[in-house]
Every structure is written in structure tokens, then in C-alpha cells.
Design an enzyme around this catalytic site. Structure first.
Site, short mmCIF file in Angstrom:
data_model
loop_
_atom_site.label_atom_id
_atom_site.label_comp_id
_atom_site.label_asym_id
_atom_site.label_seq_id
_atom_site.Cartn_x
_atom_site.Cartn_y
_atom_site.Cartn_z
CB CYS A 75 0.27 1.07 -2.63
SG CYS A 75 -0.35 0.78 -0.99
C1 UGA Z 1 -3.24 -1.40 -3.23
C2 UGA Z 1 -3.77 -3.02 -2.41
O1 UGA Z 1 -4.80 -3.63 -3.30
C3 UGA Z 1 -3.74 -3.54 -1.58
O2 UGA Z 1 -3.61 -5.05 -1.83
C4 UGA Z 1 -1.73 -3.55 -1.14
O3 UGA Z 1 -1.96 -3.93 0.33
C5 UGA Z 1 -1.74 -2.01 -0.86
O4 UGA Z 1 -1.72 -1.02 -2.47
C6 UGA Z 1 0.10 -1.92 -0.98
O5 UGA Z 1 0.66 -1.84 -1.19
O6 UGA Z 1 0.00 -1.28 0.63
P1 UGA Z 1 -4.66 0.90 -2.04
O7 UGA Z 1 -3.32 1.81 -2.94
O8 UGA Z 1 -4.93 1.63 -1.97
O9 UGA Z 1 -4.02 -0.63 -2.36
O10 UGA Z 1 -5.66 1.02 -3.79
P2 UGA Z 1 -6.44 -0.49 -4.53
O11 UGA Z 1 -7.98 -0.07 -3.89
O12 UGA Z 1 -5.96 -1.58 -4.58
O13 UGA Z 1 -6.60 1.23 -5.44
C7 UGA Z 1 -4.95 0.96 -6.52
C8 UGA Z 1 -5.61 1.29 -7.85
O14 UGA Z 1 -6.13 0.61 -8.30
C9 UGA Z 1 -6.49 2.70 -8.26
O15 UGA Z 1 -5.56 3.60 -9.09
C10 UGA Z 1 -7.90 2.85 -8.11
O16 UGA Z 1 -8.98 3.37 -8.80
C11 UGA Z 1 -7.84 1.42 -9.04
N1 UGA Z 1 -9.17 0.61 -8.32
C12 UGA Z 1 -8.96 0.47 -6.80
C13 UGA Z 1 -9.26 -0.25 -9.38
O17 UGA Z 1 -9.47 0.22 -10.62
N2 UGA Z 1 -10.45 -1.46 -9.30
C14 UGA Z 1 -10.53 -1.17 -8.50
O18 UGA Z 1 -11.68 -2.07 -8.09
C15 UGA Z 1 -10.00 -0.81 -6.63
#
Ligand code: UGA
Length: 447
Positions: A279
Site C-alpha cells: 500500500c
Molecule cells: C497500510 C495502512 O496502515 C492501512 O491503514 C491501510 O488501509 C493499508 O495500508 C492499505 O492501504 O490497504 P499496511 O500496508 O498493512 O496498512 O501496513 P502498516 O501496518 O501500516 O505498515 C506499513 C509500513 O509502516 C511498514 O513498512 C511498517 O514497517 C511500517 N510501520 C507499521 C511502522 O513504521 N510502525 C508501525 O507501527 C506499523
């Protein structure tokens, strides 16, 4: 309500199963016969926590999948489009959306009753009104607003938490062309009591989704830029810096009893080896391209992507600081997935790092609790030895690169201390305490 969901990927299937769980009559549609067969026999084609259990419960209650889009449209009141919108070349690829809209339109031609078509796929602002609606009108020969409604309802599901995020939403965004569309969409979501519902037009609903993901990605790249400066200046640890920033009461409000609320977004304000997944990279790039097309280049988001692209190199630089040549050196790679809790390696920072190690002739011992099968597809397994457990991946290594913050990796200090020769540890996620190692390097730190 009778609902058809077009597309059984991670968004479509999770939405379909959850809406069924909430009491709607749901049919999922996909062109892939094998997928449909699997779903109907209770096997989800993707891994998502609790999905299998929920799918099987709901099959008993009438949930099903089909390849027959026409019949699904005729027998439903509302259709949700949840097909893929990949970023290809230099912009979002809308071909699946267009195909789905056109097939729905052809079916609507034969339908007497009013029908609502809702886009759930992530699409750039203007797509629902300027691409989907005209296709529906053209293929159905009917008029939007009179014969059918058109809405946009973005999803906010995190991979690994998708079921929980759908069943306990923090907000529901309902875009629509008119009050009738809004009121039917509200009917669908009235089963989610007490949740904030935002009613708006389709273009704004589309923009909300991109803005939310772009902001989170910006927090990560911002933290990485600050972290890299801390490392360059020396004598500053980015983890401590961010801790100091997080304690701002506007970021972590202090309650009357003195305790603090720690909002989830603070975890995105931390330096690491970069964001990935299906995403953030795709959505930010698509918004940048859309802005450029509209004559509004976005310098900040350009930098978010640029910083993120370079961030894996920070891990490599830390490694090179200690090992001038990697040829024949044994490197333990801990974590391959783009984040913990998933087997997804799309855009994972581990990909450029492993590729670099391979080019430099390092011997790689890789371990990830979930993503090893994905890694084998990507890298093959002839030059990488995949390990069955964490302990094995550490033994006999010259250096260890921690690239995904799996909880299990907290055991690394204990496991390392049982070895005679302690490897260099490079913490790409800053999840281990630097004081526990003889030889430690981390993002946002210069020792
Ligand atoms: C992301 C968004 O968080 C969702 O709200 C959205 O619906 C989704 O994209 C989408 O567009 O479908 P996702 O890609 O599953 O969800 O992942 P995240 O958990 O947000 O992680 C994305 C990135 O952020 C990762 O590289 C992760 O390492 C980083 N991250 C994640 C952080 O730096 N801190 C966190 O607490 C969680």
C-alpha cells in the site's frame, strides 16, 4: 442487504466475509475459477489472521463465491468493486476497475431495480466519477442518480489485522453522488454501531484514503531522515530523540491521573530501514503521479519515496563499516517480510539488501517465521540457506542484519551470548537494546 463483492483479493474477501458476519447476504465474484473453488470449500487464497475461521462460519450462513458476475448483480442490491489497482510504469493501472465496471454495467441493463455500485479499491481522486460512472452509464444505457447510485467507500485495513480493522472500524468514509446512494450505504454500515461515519463526495472519499497512507509514509521517511542525520552527527541516538519528541503532550496526551495515552501513529515516528508493503509505496507513488498530471507536483511526497528508496542502503553502509569485503562472509538475515505478522514481501527493504549481499558474494543464512516461502520464490534457494529457527540463523555468522521487527527477535541477545564468537549485530529496526552487545550498530546511531 444482498451484496455482491467483485474481486476476492485481500480487500474483497475480507470485506465480503465480514459483511456476511455482520448479517448481510454476500456473494463474492472472481474471474479466477480456482480461487472461487477454494473459497467455497472454506480455504482462503490468502493468509489473514482469523479469515479461515470466519469464512467457514459464514459459508454455513449462506456466504459464497462465484464466477457468475451477471447473476450476482441481478441478485444483489449493492455491488462493491474491490479489484486490484497496481502501480505500473508511472501511474495507477485502472484496467481491472474498468473491466469490472463494464461487466457490472452490462448486467445492470437487464435489471429493473435500483442498484448501487461502490468502489472500495484504492483509486486516485476522480476515478469513481470520471471513469467508473461513465463506463457504467455507457454499458448499461442507464443514468446514474436515476437508475443506479455510485459510491466510494475506501478501506482502512492493515495487513495482518484486516479482520479486526473491518469488524471494529475507527471510521467509515462514505462517498456518493447523491443522498440516495449515501442512505443505502449507511444502511449497509448501520450494523457497525457507534462508529464515526463521514459522508462526502466520491472524490473526497478517494482523497482521504491517499492522504491517510501518505501521511503515515511521511512520518516514517521523516523519522529516517532525522535518524540518518543523528548518525552522521554522531553522539546522538535517534531512538532517544524520538522518545523526547513523542513525549510532547500534543502527541501523547497526559490524563488526569498522570498516565499518558500513546497514540498508534507514534510507532510510525521511528527510524528504521524503510517502509514497504502493498500500500504505502504504491499509493504514495500513484498520488505523486496524479498530482503531476494535474499540474501540481508534490515535492514532499517525492522526497518521502526518495528517502525510502535509499534507506536500505543505510543498513548496507553499517555493514560495510565493519566488513570491507563481504565475499565468503556469513551474514544472518533476520526478517524478510515488510513488517511482522505477515508473509508479504512486497517492497520489503529486505529485497534490495539481500540482492546486494548476493552480488557481493556473501553467504546468507536467512530466517523469517512466515515469509521464507515468499523469499524462495523471489531469490531462489541456491545461494541462500533458509533456517528453521532463529537460533540456527545466528550460529556461525560474521554479522546479523535485523530487518523485520518480529517479536521473536527479542531473544537475539540471549541467543548470541551462548556463542563463543559474537557476531556484529546491525539493528535495522532499533528493537534491541544497544547495551546488550559487544558489536552493535543501528539505524539512527553512530558508535
Ligand atoms: C497500510 C495502512 O496502515 C492501512 O491503514 C491501510 O488501509 C493499508 O495500508 C492499505 O492501504 O490497504 P499496511 O500496508 O498493512 O496498512 O501496513 P502498516 O501496518 O501500516 O505498515 C506499513 C509500513 O509502516 C511498514 O513498512 C511498517 O514497517 C511500517 N510501520 C507499521 C511502522 O513504521 N510502525 C508501525 O507501527 C506499523
Amino acid at each position: 442487504m444482498n451484496i455482491s463483492v467483485i474481486g476476492t483479493g485481500y480487500v474483497g474477501l475480507v470485506s465480503g466475509v465480514c459483511l456476511s458476519e455482520k448479517g448481510h447476504n454476500v456473494t463474492c465474484v472472481d474471474i479466477d475459477k480456482e480461487k472461487v473453488k477454494k473459497i467455497n470449500s472454506g480455504i482462503p487464497p490468502i493468509y489473514e489472521k482469523r479469515l479461515k475461521e470466519l469464512l467457514n462460519n459464514n459459508i454455513k450462513n449462506g456466504f459464497s463465491a462465484t464466477t457468475d458476475l451477471h447473476s450476482a448483480i441481478l441478485h444483489s442490491d449493492l455491488s462493491i468493486i474491490a479489484v486490484g489497482t497496481p502501480y505500473r510504469g508511472d501511474k495507477i493501472d485502472l484496467s481491472s476497475i474498468k473491466k469490472a465496471a463494464s461487466a457490472i454495467g452490462v448486467s445492470l441493463k437487464e435489471k429493473e431495480e435500483y442498484h448501487v455500485v461502490v468502489v472500495k479499491s484504492t483509486v486516485v481522486p476522480g476515478t469513481t466519477d470520471d471513469v467508473v460512472q461513465p463506463i457504467l452509464e455507457e454499458t448499461s444505457g442507464k443514468k446514474a442518480g436515476k437508475d443506479f447510485g455510485v459510491g466510494m467507500n475506501p478501506e482502512f485495513l492493515r495487513e495482518g489485522e484486516a479482520i479486526d480493522d473491518f469488524m471494529n472500524p475507527d471510521r467509515i468514509v462514505l462517498g456518493g453522488i447523491d443522498p440516495k446512494t449515501h442512505s443505502i450505504l449507511k444502511e449497509v454500515y448501520k450494523v457497525f454501531e457507534g462508529v464515526d461515519i463521514l459522508t462526502t463526495n466520491n472524490k473526497t472519499a478517494e482523497m482521504i484514503k491517499y492522504t491517510a497512507n501518505s501521511l503515515l509514509a511521511t512520518l516514517i521517511s521523516f523519522s529516517n531522515e532525522i535518524g540518518n542525520l543523528c548518525a552522521t552527527l554522531g553522539g546522538i541516538d535517534a531512538v532517544e530523540v524520538m522518545e523526547g519528541v513523542h513525549k510532547d503532550k500534543r502527541f501523547s496526551p497526559i490524563l488526569a491521573n498522570g498516565n499518558r495515552i500513546t497514540p498508534g501513529f507514534l510507532s510510525y515516528l521511528a527510524a528504521g530501514c524503510g517502509f514497504g508493503g502493498s500500500c504505502f509505496p504504491k499509493d504514495v507513488k500513484a498520488l505523486i503521479a496524479h498530482g503531476k498530471d494535474a499540474g501540481n507536483p508534490m515535492a514532499l511526497l517525492d522526497s518521502v519515496i526518495e528517502i525510502n528508496k535509499k534507506q536500505p542502503q543505510e543498513v548496507i553502509a553499517l555493514l560495510r563499516k565493519h566488513l570491507s569485503s563481504l565475499r565468503g562472509k556469513t551474514i544472518g538475515v533476520l526478517g524478510l517480510a515488510f513488517k511482522p505478522g505477515t508473509d508479504d514481501m512486497r517492497e520489503s527493504p529486505a529485497i534490495p539488501i539481500v540482492n546486494y549481499l548476493l552480488t557481493e558474494g556473501a553467504k546468507i543464512k536467512a530466517y523469517d517465521p512466515e515469509a521464507q516461502h515468499e523469499a524462495k520464490k523471489l531469490f531462489g534457494n541456491h545461494q541462500i540457506v533458509y533456517q528453521n529457527n532463529l537460533s540456527q540463523s545466528i550460529q556461525g555468522t560474521d554479522a546479523i542484519l535485523l530487518l523485520t521487527s518480529w517479536d521473536e527477535f527479542k531473544q537475539v541477545p540471549d541467543l548470541i551470548h551462548t556463542q563463543n564468537e559474537q557476531p556484529l549485530i546491525i539493528d535495522g529496526r532499533r528493537m534491541l537494546s544497544k547495551n546488550l552487545f559487544h558489536k552493535y550498530e543501528g539505524i539512527g546511531l553512530s558508535l
